[in-house]
Scaffold this motif. Structure first.
Motif, PDB file in Angstrom:
ATOM      1  N   TYR A  35      34.299  36.001  40.148  1.00  0.00           N
ATOM      2  CA  TYR A  35      35.301  35.439  41.042  1.00  0.00           C
ATOM      3  C   TYR A  35      34.757  35.441  42.461  1.00  0.00           C
ATOM      4  CZ  TYR A  35      38.754  36.663  37.394  1.00  0.00           C
ATOM      5  OH  TYR A  35      39.452  36.781  36.222  1.00  0.00           O
ATOM      6  N   GLN A  37      36.557  35.799  46.342  1.00  0.00           N
ATOM      7  CA  GLN A  37      37.815  36.164  46.975  1.00  0.00           C
ATOM      8  C   GLN A  37      37.743  35.794  48.441  1.00  0.00           C
ATOM      9  OE1 GLN A  37      38.719  40.355  46.844  1.00  0.00           O
ATOM     10  NE2 GLN A  37      40.776  40.070  47.645  1.00  0.00           N
ATOM     11  N   GLY A  40      43.710  34.375  51.985  1.00  0.00           N
ATOM     12  CA  GLY A  40      44.689  33.304  51.809  1.00  0.00           C
ATOM     13  C   GLY A  40      44.514  32.487  50.554  1.00  0.00           C
ATOM     14  N   LEU A  41      43.408  32.693  49.861  1.00  0.00           N
ATOM     15  CA  LEU A  41      43.151  31.925  48.638  1.00  0.00           C
ATOM     16  C   LEU A  41      43.155  32.807  47.397  1.00  0.00           C
ATOM     17  CD1 LEU A  41      40.299  29.546  49.884  1.00  0.00           C
ATOM     18  CD2 LEU A  41      42.738  29.052  49.689  1.00  0.00           C
ATOM     19  N   GLY A  42      43.190  34.111  47.575  1.00  0.00           N
ATOM     20  CA  GLY A  42      43.207  34.999  46.426  1.00  0.00           C
ATOM     21  C   GLY A  42      41.885  34.997  45.693  1.00  0.00           C
ATOM     22  N   LEU A  43      41.954  35.222  44.383  1.00  0.00           N
ATOM     23  CA  LEU A  43      40.762  35.224  43.547  1.00  0.00           C
ATOM     24  C   LEU A  43      40.638  33.879  42.852  1.00  0.00           C
ATOM     25  CD1 LEU A  43      41.344  38.347  43.828  1.00  0.00           C
ATOM     26  CD2 LEU A  43      40.252  38.568  41.609  1.00  0.00           C
ATOM     27  N   LEU A  45      38.266  31.799  40.047  1.00  0.00           N
ATOM     28  CA  LEU A  45      37.288  32.007  38.989  1.00  0.00           C
ATOM     29  C   LEU A  45      36.152  31.000  39.110  1.00  0.00           C
ATOM     30  CD1 LEU A  45      36.564  33.543  36.358  1.00  0.00           C
ATOM     31  CD2 LEU A  45      37.885  31.798  35.139  1.00  0.00           C
ATOM     32  N   LEU A  90      33.394  39.040  43.259  1.00  0.00           N
ATOM     33  CA  LEU A  90      33.826  40.104  42.366  1.00  0.00           C
ATOM     34  C   LEU A  90      33.434  39.788  40.935  1.00  0.00           C
ATOM     35  CD1 LEU A  90      37.476  40.765  43.637  1.00  0.00           C
ATOM     36  CD2 LEU A  90      35.428  42.035  44.200  1.00  0.00           C
TER      37      LEU A  90
ATOM     38  N   PHE B  91      47.755  42.148  43.781  1.00  0.00           N
ATOM     39  CA  PHE B  91      47.688  40.862  43.103  1.00  0.00           C
ATOM     40  C   PHE B  91      48.514  40.903  41.828  1.00  0.00           C
ATOM     41  CE2 PHE B  91      44.496  38.668  45.538  1.00  0.00           C
ATOM     42  CZ  PHE B  91      43.712  39.674  46.090  1.00  0.00           C
ATOM     43  N   LYS B 105      40.978  33.584  30.416  1.00  0.00           N
ATOM     44  CA  LYS B 105      41.097  33.697  31.862  1.00  0.00           C
ATOM     45  C   LYS B 105      42.383  34.375  32.245  1.00  0.00           C
ATOM     46  CE  LYS B 105      40.622  29.291  32.469  1.00  0.00           C
ATOM     47  NZ  LYS B 105      40.480  27.962  33.146  1.00  0.00           N
ATOM     48  N   PHE B 108      45.439  34.654  38.729  1.00  0.00           N
ATOM     49  CA  PHE B 108      45.869  35.567  39.791  1.00  0.00           C
ATOM     50  C   PHE B 108      46.711  34.835  40.824  1.00  0.00           C
ATOM     51  CE2 PHE B 108      43.577  39.488  39.072  1.00  0.00           C
ATOM     52  CZ  PHE B 108      42.552  39.109  38.218  1.00  0.00           C
ATOM     53  N   GLY B 109      47.663  35.560  41.401  1.00  0.00           N
ATOM     54  CA  GLY B 109      48.337  35.077  42.595  1.00  0.00           C
ATOM     55  C   GLY B 109      47.444  35.278  43.803  1.00  0.00           C
ATOM     56  N   LYS B 110      47.899  34.833  44.955  1.00  0.00           N
ATOM     57  CA  LYS B 110      47.071  34.893  46.168  1.00  0.00           C
ATOM     58  C   LYS B 110      47.115  36.261  46.829  1.00  0.00           C
ATOM     59  CE  LYS B 110      46.816  30.041  47.537  1.00  0.00           C
ATOM     60  NZ  LYS B 110      46.887  29.510  46.200  1.00  0.00           N
ATOM     61  N   GLY B 111      47.983  37.115  46.388  1.00  0.00           N
ATOM     62  CA  GLY B 111      47.995  38.473  46.896  1.00  0.00           C
ATOM     63  C   GLY B 111      49.040  38.730  47.964  1.00  0.00           C
TER      64      GLY B 111
END
Lengths: 118, 118
Positions: A35, A37, A40-43, A45, A90, B91, B105, B108-111
């Motif tokens: 991933y 990171q 503002g965009l998170g993770l 893939l 990550l 997250f 997969k 994930f959310g953006k956190g």
């Protein structure tokens, strides 16, 4: 305990360089993931692999490739690094399909590599 | 395609108070897993809590509990008696539980960045 290690915590490279990020796990997990990171965009893939020599594109594979020659090792390759690839990378693993045919679920993360491309 | 939404980019809570982080998701599947992951500053991401969609009972892990509303597709995390060590990015994540689904997969959310105020 599952241990997922990444080759570097911090890396600084120049535009155009070839960059290798390595991830190693010690629990015989089938699935491995890369991933990136970003704030503002998170993770997001990049690629994942569910077996040796198998790979699948994730959501943002452009500019990246991967290699999985051995089950425990999953490498992310930036063929020609660019400044927009500056990010936290990550690696993660999960056990994959269990003996009963049920997908096991928890992901285990490495500590991350903060890559800066100048 | 499945999506995970965390509508609160940042939150703050006073030490020892209770805080709830919200998460909603969208899926057409009936069987899946939901997770909350915690990423402390400069530290490895770890699993906080997981919920299996077929279980009606809300998961609990010590001071962490979830409010899982399957019909509403809502999965909030409650942290009781907040401690300074709870400060982290959290997250929310979704994963299909389909057998033989090689698309392992996790979405994930953006956190949500949680600050603990002393």
């Amino acid at each position: 305990d599952v241990k997922v290690t990444q080759s570097s915590r911090y890396l600084v490279k120049r535009t155009g360089e070839k960059v290798f990020l390595e991830c190693v796990q010690d629990m015989d997990h089938e699935n491995m993931f890369w991933y990136r990171q970003d704030p503002g965009l998170g993770l997001r893939l990049i690629y994942f692999s569910y077996d040796v020599k198998m790979k699948e594109k994730g959501d943002i594979p452009e500019g990246y490739s991967v290699s999985r020659e051995k089950k425990e090792r999953f490498s992310l390759i930036l063929e020609s690094a660019s400044t927009n690839q500056t990010s936290m990378y990550l690696c993660a693993t999960n056990p994959g399909l269990a003996g009963y045919g049920l997908a096991t679920d928890t992901q285990y993360f490495g500590p991350g590599t903060r890559l800066t491309v100048l | 395609a499945q999506t995970v939404t965390q509508s609160q980019p940042e939150m703050s809570v006073q030490e020892a108070e209770t805080v709830t982080l919200s998460c909603t998701y969208d899926t057409s599947e009936s069987d899946y897993y939901l997770f909350w992951y915690k990423q402390p500053p400069s530290r490895q991401m770890i699993l906080v809590i997981r919920q299996e969609a077929y279980k009606q009972q809300n998961a609990t892990e010590n001071r962490f509990s979830v409010n899982f509303q399957k019909a509403a597709k809502s999965f909030s995390l409650k942290i009781s008696d907040s401690q300074l060590g709870d400060a982290a990015m959290y997250f929310c994540a979704y994963r299909s539980a389909l057998f033989m689904n090689r698309d392992d997969k996790i979405i994930f959310g953006k956190g949500t960045r949680l600050h603990i105020l002393p």
